[in-house]
Write an enzyme that holds these catalytic residues in place. Structure first.
Site, PDB file in Angstrom:
ATOM      1  N   GLY B 290       0.843  -1.199   0.000  1.00 26.64           N
ATOM      2  CA  GLY B 290       0.000   0.000   0.000  1.00 26.64           C
ATOM      3  C   GLY B 290       0.875   1.244   0.000  1.00 26.64           C
ATOM      4  O   GLY B 290       1.993   1.240  -0.532  1.00 26.64           O
ATOM      5  N   SER B 291       0.379   2.272   0.665  1.00 31.57           N
ATOM      6  CA  SER B 291       0.986   3.600   0.510  1.00 31.57           C
ATOM      7  C   SER B 291       2.414   3.722   1.013  1.00 31.57           C
ATOM      8  O   SER B 291       3.123   4.662   0.628  1.00 31.57           O
ATOM      9  CB  SER B 291       0.125   4.639   1.211  1.00 31.57           C
ATOM     10  OG  SER B 291      -1.161   4.622   0.665  1.00 31.57           O
TER      11      SER B 291
END
Lengths: 362, 634
Positions: B290-291
Site C-alpha cells: 500500500g501507501s
C-alpha cells in the site's frame, strides 16, 4: 659332572619356566578368581608340575640315553595304546572341543604330548639304523612315513590339529637332517600346496578363513576375534609395556589368557623389551641344543637331541606366529610359558633327555 | 667327515629358526611401534566407557548483555547394564521412583549395550527424584548433568530466538540458524572396564565439555519489551489477525526489535500450532504494502531529477485514467492543485500514478529492485520471503500505475524496513542482521564480530535529504500526524492496503501500516508497524498503526537517548488536535514580566524570589496551549 654348556642350558630353562609361572600368575589371577574364586588356582597347579618336571629333569639327565634306543618300540607302543584309549568316551576327556586328555586326580595328561617324544625317539632310531637306504624314498622313507601317518590320523581324530602339526613338522625336520633328498621335500611341499588349492576350489569360503588372519577386522567377532584381542594387547604394550600385572586385555577381553595367548600378555606388560628377552631365551635354548646335537658322535643321539629341541622351538615359533597374526590360529601353546601340565612336563622331559645325551659325550 | 651332510642340514634349520624368530621380533616391533597409535586408540575405546556430560548451549544475549536464552542444569538417569548385579531389584526401585513401568525399566537395565540412557522418563529429573535415585547407591546407575534451554522472557522475541528440541538441537529461529555456533562439544567421564563391563579401579579421565559460543544480538531488550507491550495493547484493542513491528538502526542494519502477534512461548513451543511457531511474520509474510511503497516511487522521481517537490505541481481531480482504467484517489473528489510535497503529505494516489508514468516502468522497477524488493534481505534467519514483483515484459501502464502507489506487488515487512533505511540514511543499502558478536562463553570476550553488510549506494545523498524532509512533513502536516511527538523530529508514511482473499481484494480486511524514523534530520531508528484486519476501527493506517509507532518512538527516546530538537517542522493542527505552542524564554526576567509573556499558560511556581532562574519546559520547546509552565524562582 655336567659340562659348562649343559649347566647354562639348564639354568636358562629353569629361569624361563619360572618366568613362565610368574606370567601365568599375572595372566590368570583375574580369570582364576572369577572362575574358581582362587587367584592362585593356575599358578599352584603349574608350580606342582614344574617341581615334578624339575625332579624328572634331574633324574633323566643321569640316565643313560641308550635306554631310549633299546626301548623305542615299547615306548611307541605305549603311546599308541594311550592315543587309542583317549579316544574312548569316558576314558578320554574333552577340552576345547577335542577329546585329548586323561584326568588323573586334579591333573590332566595329554597323551598326544607324550606321543611327540615317543615318535621322536622312534624316528631317530629308525633313521639311525637305516642311514644307508635313506636316499631310497621307497624303501627308506615310506615305511616311516606310514608310522607317522598313523599317529597323525590318531591325533587328528581327537582332534588336536596343533599338536599333530608340531609332531609332523618335527619328524619331517628329522627326516630332512638325516639326508632325505631335497627333491622329496619339494615334492611333498608341492603336493601339500596342490591339496590346499584343491580344498579352496571345492569350498571358496576357506580362502576367507585362511586370509582372515591377515586382516582380522573382516570378521572381528568371529574368526578375527582372538587375533584382534591379541593385537590389542601387543600394540598398546609399546616399547616398555604397561608394567607387570597391569595388562588390560587379560580382564576378560582375551579369553583364557594364561594358555595360548600368554605371549600377548607378556608383550602387553613388558613391551618390546619383554619380547626380546623371551625370544632370546628360546634362541639360546635352541642354540645350546643344536650344539649338543652337533657335538654328539652317535647318529641316534644327534637325531634325538635335535628332534627334541626342534619339537620345543617349532611349537614356540608356531605359537608366536599365531599370536602376532602371521599365521592362522592353530591352537599351539608356548613351551615353558603357557599353562598346561603335560606341555611343561614334556618340554622338561625333552630337556632332561638332551642333558643326558650331553653328559654321554664327556 | 661322516656327519658333514647332517651337520650342514642342522645348521640350515638353525638358521631358518633364527630367521623366523627375527621376523617375529620385527613383526612385534612393527605392531608396537608403527601400529601403536591405531591399536592403542582402538583398544582404548574397547576398554573405556564414557559417561557423557552434555555441554552448555551458547547463551543468547541482547546488545547490552542481558540474557535472552539461558541454560538450566538438570539431571538425567543413565544405566550401565553390565554393572548392575541385580537387574530386577534395580528395575523395581527405579520404576517406583520414576513412576514408570517396571517392564520398561527392566528392558533398560538389561539391554545389551555399554551405556543406556533412560529416555524419556529418565530425562530432566527434578531435584527430589534425583536425590532419591542417588540415595539408592546401585552400581551401574548413574546421574549425569544435562543442561536444558531456558528462555527467561518466555514469549519475548520468540520468533527470532526460536526454540530447541529435547536434545538441545536448534529447531527454529536463531537457535537453528546458528546451531553450529551454539552447540558446544560434549564432554565425558571416561572410566575403564573389563571385558565383562565391570568398572576397573583405574583413574577416571575427565574430559570437560566445551560450551557453545554466546550470541550477542543487535536487539535492545528494553526496546523489544516496549514493542512487545505495544503489540499486546494492539491485540487487546483491535483483535487483529496479526500485528508486526520492526525497529532497526538505518545506519547499519542492526535490528533493534522485532516482534509479531500471534507469538509463542519458546519454553513451551509444543503448545502452539506449527503455523504460529514457524511463521516469523516480519520476515516471512508477504503482502501488498500500500501507501508505504509510495516512498520508493517518490524517491526514484526525485533521484531522477523529474520533480522539484516544492515548486512542481499536480492537480488531482479525484481519479486518473490510465490506458482506459480509472484509478481513484482515496479522497473522494481529490486533493485539487498541490505541490509534490503536498502530494506525499496527502498520500495522493493520482499524483503517484503520474510519477510512475513519468519514471516509466524500467526506471521505477530498477529502483524498486535496487531498494531490495523482490529478493531476500539476507537477514540471519531461516524462512525469509522473497515477495513478488511484476516482471517487466508483462507490465503495462496500469501495472506501472498501481506499482507506483503500492498495489499489485507483494513485499515483506523487513524488505520495507531495509528499503526505507537506505532511502533516509543518505542512500546506503544495508542488510538487516541480528547477531552482532560471537562471545567466548566464559569471559564474554568477542571471538568474532559481525560487520553490517553494505549492499551499495542506491540514491544520491541530496535525494535522501529531500525525502527525509518530505516524510517529516507527512508526519507534521499530513497523513502521518498521529505519529507526531512534540519536540522530536519524526518522518514517516502510513499505508492502508486491502488484503487479497482468494485472488480478489477484500473490501473489509486491510493491513494498516506505518513506517517512520527518528530523528528526521539524522535518523537513529526506523520503525515499521503493520496491523492486519483490525476490528472496530476506521480502516486507515494513520489511525491504527501510526499511534502504535508513536508509542514505540516514545520508548525509543529514552532507550536510545535521543535528544529533543526545536528545528523540526511544527505540527499543523486540525480542529481535533490539541494545539501546541512554542514556549517563550522568560529566564532572567522578573515574575511579573514572565507572567505577561506567558499569557495563556497555566503558571506554577517553585522556590522563592522575584527572578525566574529556570523554567520547564525549556524555552523553544512545544507545550500544550493553555498547558502548565513551571518557573523556578530565585
Amino acid at each position: 659332572m655336567p659340562k659348562k654348556d649343559d649347566k647354562w642350558l639348564l639354568i636358562i630353562v629353569i629361569i624361563t619356566a619360572i618366568f613362565g609361572i610368574v606370567m601365568i600368575y599375572s595372566a590368570s589371577f583375574i580369570w582364576a578368581d572369577y572362575k574358581f574364586n582362587d587367584p592362585f588356582k593356575f599358578v599352584k597347579a603349574q608350580s606342582a608340575f614344574f617341581i615334578m618336571s624339575l625332579l624328572l629333569v634331574f633324574i633323566l639327565r643321569k640316565i643313560n640315553p641308550k635306554i631310549y634306543y633299546e626301548k623305542a618300540n615299547l615306548i611307541l607302543l605305549i603311546c599308541f595304546i594311550l592315543l587309542v584309549l583317549v579316544l574312548i568316551p569316558g576314558l578320554g576327556k574333552i577340552r576345547n572341543g577335542s577329546r585329548s586328555w586323561f584326568g588323573i586326580g586334579g591333573f590332566g595328561i595329554q597323551p598326544s604330548e607324550f606321543a611327540k617324544i615317543g615318535l621322536i625317539i622312534y624316528v631317530s632310531k629308525y633313521l639311525a639304523n637305516n642311514n644307508r637306504i635313506i636316499t631310497d624314498i621307497k624303501k627308506g622313507v615310506f615305511p616311516i612315513l606310514l608310522v607317522i601317518g598313523v599317529f597323525f590320523l590318531l591325533i587328528m581324530l581327537e582332534p588336536d590339529f596343533g599338536t599333530a602339526m608340531v609332531i609332523v613338522i618335527t619328524l619331517v625336520s628329522i627326516l630332512f637332517i638325516s639326508g632325505v633328498k631335497l627333491s622329496f621335500f619339494i615334492k611333498i611341499g608341492l603336493l601339500g600346496l596342490l591339496g590346499i588349492v584343491g580344498l579352496i576350489v571345492v569350498a571358496p569360503y576357506r580362502m576367507l578363513r585362511i586370509v582372515s588372519f591377515l586382516n582380522p577386522w573382516v570378521d572381528p567377532l568371529g574368526s578375527g576375534y582372538q587375533i584382534i584381542q591379541s593385537l590389542y594387547a601387543i600394540g598398546p604394550g609399546g616399547l616398555l609395556g604397561q608394567g607387570f600385572l597391569k595388562s588390560r586385555q587379560k580382564q576378560f577381553y582375551l579369553p583364557e589368557p594364561q594358555t595360548d595367548f600368554i605371549f600377548s600378555i607378556i608383550s602387553e606388560e613388558f613391551g618390546f623389551l619383554g619380547i626380546l628377552i623371551v625370544t632370546a631365551f628360546f634362541a639360546f635354548i635352541f642354540y645350546k641344543i643344536v650344539k649338543i646335537s652337533l657335538t654328539s658322535d652317535n647318529l641316534f643321539y644327534k637325531y634325538l637331541s635335535f628332534g627334541l629341541g626342534f619339537g620345543i622351538i617349532i611349537q614356540a615359533l608356531l605359537n608366536i606366529c599365531v599370536v602376532i597374526g602371521v599365521i592362522p590360529v592353530t591352537g599351539v601353546t608356548l613351551p615353558f610359558f603357557s599353562y598346561g601340565g603335560s606341555s611343561l612336563l614334556v618340554s622338561m622331559i625333552s630337556i632332561g633327555i638332551i642333558l643326558s645325551i650331553s653328559n654321554k659325550q664327556k | 667327515m661322516f656327519y658333514n651332510n647332517v651337520h650342514t642340514r642342522i645348521r640350515y634349520i638353525f638358521l631358518v629358526v633364527i630367521l623366523v624368530l627375527v621376523i617375529a621380533i620385527a613383526r612385534v616391533f612393527y605392531i608396537q611401534v608403527f601400529s601403536y597409535k591405531k591399536l592403542n586408540t582402538l583398544a582404548e575405546s574397547l576398554w573405556s566407557r564414557k559417561l557423557p556430560i552434555s555441554a552448555d548451549r551458547g547463551k543468547i544475549v541482547d546488545r547490552r548483555g542481558r540474557v535472552l536464552a539461558d541454560n538450566i542444569t538438570t539431571t538425567s538417569l543413565i544405566v550401565i547394564p553390565n554393572q548392575i548385579e541385580n537387574k530386577e531389584d534395580a528395575a523395581k526401585k527405579l520404576s517406583e521412583i520414576l513412576g514408570s513401568g517396571y517392564n520398561d525399566m527392566l528392558k533398560h537395565v538389561s539391554k545389551k549395550t555399554s551405556i543406556e540412557r533412560v529416555h524419556p522418563e529418565g530425562r530432566r529429573l527434578s531435584y527430589e527424584v534425583a536425590e532419591k535415585i542417588d540415595a539408592l547407591k546401585i552400581d551401574g546407575v548413574y546421574l549425569v548433568k544435562e543442561s536444558k534451554r531456558y528462555y527467561p522472557y518466555d514469549t519475548v522475541l520468540s520468533h527470532v530466538l526460536g526454540y530447541v528440541g529435547i536434545d538441545n538441537q536448534g529447531l527454529s529461529g536463531l537457535e537453528l540458524y546458528y546451531d553450529d555456533y551454539l552447540t558446544g562439544e560434549d564432554g565425558s567421564i571416561k572410566y575403564f572396564s573389563d571385558g565383562k563391563g565391570h568398572k576397573l579401579e583405574l583413574a577416571e579421565i575427565y574430559e570437560a565439555p566445551t560450551s557453545g559460543v554466546t550470541l550477542q544480538l543487535t536487539i535492545d531488550l528494553d526496546l523489544q519489551l516496549a514493542v512487545e507491550n505495544e503489540l499486546d495493547n494492539a491485540v487487546a484493542k483491535y483483535d487483529p489477525d496479526s500485528v508486526i513491528a520492526i525497529a532497526m538502526n538505518p545506519k547499519n542494519g542492526e535490528v533493534l526489535a522485532m516482534a509479531s502477534r500471534p507469538n509463542f512461548d519458546s519454553n513451551n513451543y509444543q503448545n502452539y500450532t506449527t503455523e504460529v511457531i514457524n511463521r516469523n511474520l516480519p520476515i516471512w509474510m508477504t503482502f501488498e504494502p500500500g501507501s508505504t511503497m509510495k516512498i520508493s516511487t517518490y524517491t526514484a522521481a526525485i533521484n531522477e531529477g523529474l520533480i522539484n517537490i516544492f515548486e512542481d505541481r499536480f492537480t488531482d481531480s479525484g481519479a486518473i485514467t490510465v490506458d482506459g482504467a480509472t484509478l481513484h484517489c482515496w479522497k473522494h473528489g481529490g486533493h485539487g492543485n498541490q505541490t509534490y510535497l503536498e502530494v506525499i503529505e496527502n498520500s495522493c494516489n493520482p499524483g503517484f500514478v503520474n510519477l510512475g508514468l513519468m519514471l516509466q516502468k524500467e526506471k521505477l522497477m530498477s529502483y524498486i529492485k535496487k531498494f531490495g524488493f523482490g529478493t531476500k534481505t539476507g537477514i540471519d534467519l531461516n524462512g525469509e520471503g522473497n515477495g513478488i514483483l511484476f516482471s517487466l515484459d508483462k507490465m503495462g501502464n496500469v501495472e506501472l500505475a498501481t506499482t507506483a502507489f503500492g498495489q499489485g506487488i507483494s513485499v515483506t515487512p523487513i524488505q520495507q524496513v531495509q528499503a526505507v533505511s537506505a532511502i533516509i540514511n543518505g542512500g546506503t543499502l544495508y542488510s538487516p542482521f541480528l547477531v552482532k558478536n560471537f562471545l567466548e562463553p566464559e569471559t564474554n570476550t568477542i571471538v568474532k564480530s559481525v560487520t553490517s553488510e553494505n549492499k551499495g549506494t542506491v540514491i544520491k545523498k541530496e535525494t535522501s535529504d529531500l525525502v527525509r524532509y518530505a516524510l517529516e512533513s507527512v508526519v507534521a502536516k499530513g497523513s502521518g500526524h498521529n505519529a507526531y511527538i512534540e519536540n522530536y523530529r519524526i518522518g514517516g508514511k502510513t499505508g492502508t492496503a486491502q488484503t487479497v482473499e482468494n485472488g480478489i481484494y477484500s473490501s473489509s480486511k486491510y493491513i494498516l501500516s506505518f513506517i517512520g524514523f527518528m530523528p528526521a534530520d539524522d535518523p537513529e531508528i526506523v520503525v515499521y508497524v503493520a496491523v492486519q484486519n483490525a476490528k472496530g476501527v476506521v480502516q486507515y493506517g494513520g489511525t491504527v498503526a501510526a499511534p502504535i509507532a508513536r508509542n514505540i518512538f516514545l520508548s525509543a527516546i529514552d532507550i536510545l537517548d535521543i535528544e529533543p530538537s526545536t528545528e523540526g517542522i511544527p505540527k499543523e493542527y486540525t480542529w481535533l488536535d490539541q494545539k501546541y505552542v512554542t514556549v517563550p524564554d522568560v529566564v532572567g526576567l522578573s515574575v511579573n514580566e514572565a507572567k505577561k509573556i506567558l499569557k495563556g499558560f497555566n503558571i506554577e511556581y517553585s522556590g522563592e524570589g522575584d527572578t525566574v532562574i529556570y523554567m520547564s519546559p525549556k524555552a523553544g520547546m512545544y507545550a500544550k496551549e493553555n498547558g502548565t509552565v513551571v518557573l523556578m524562582l530565585g
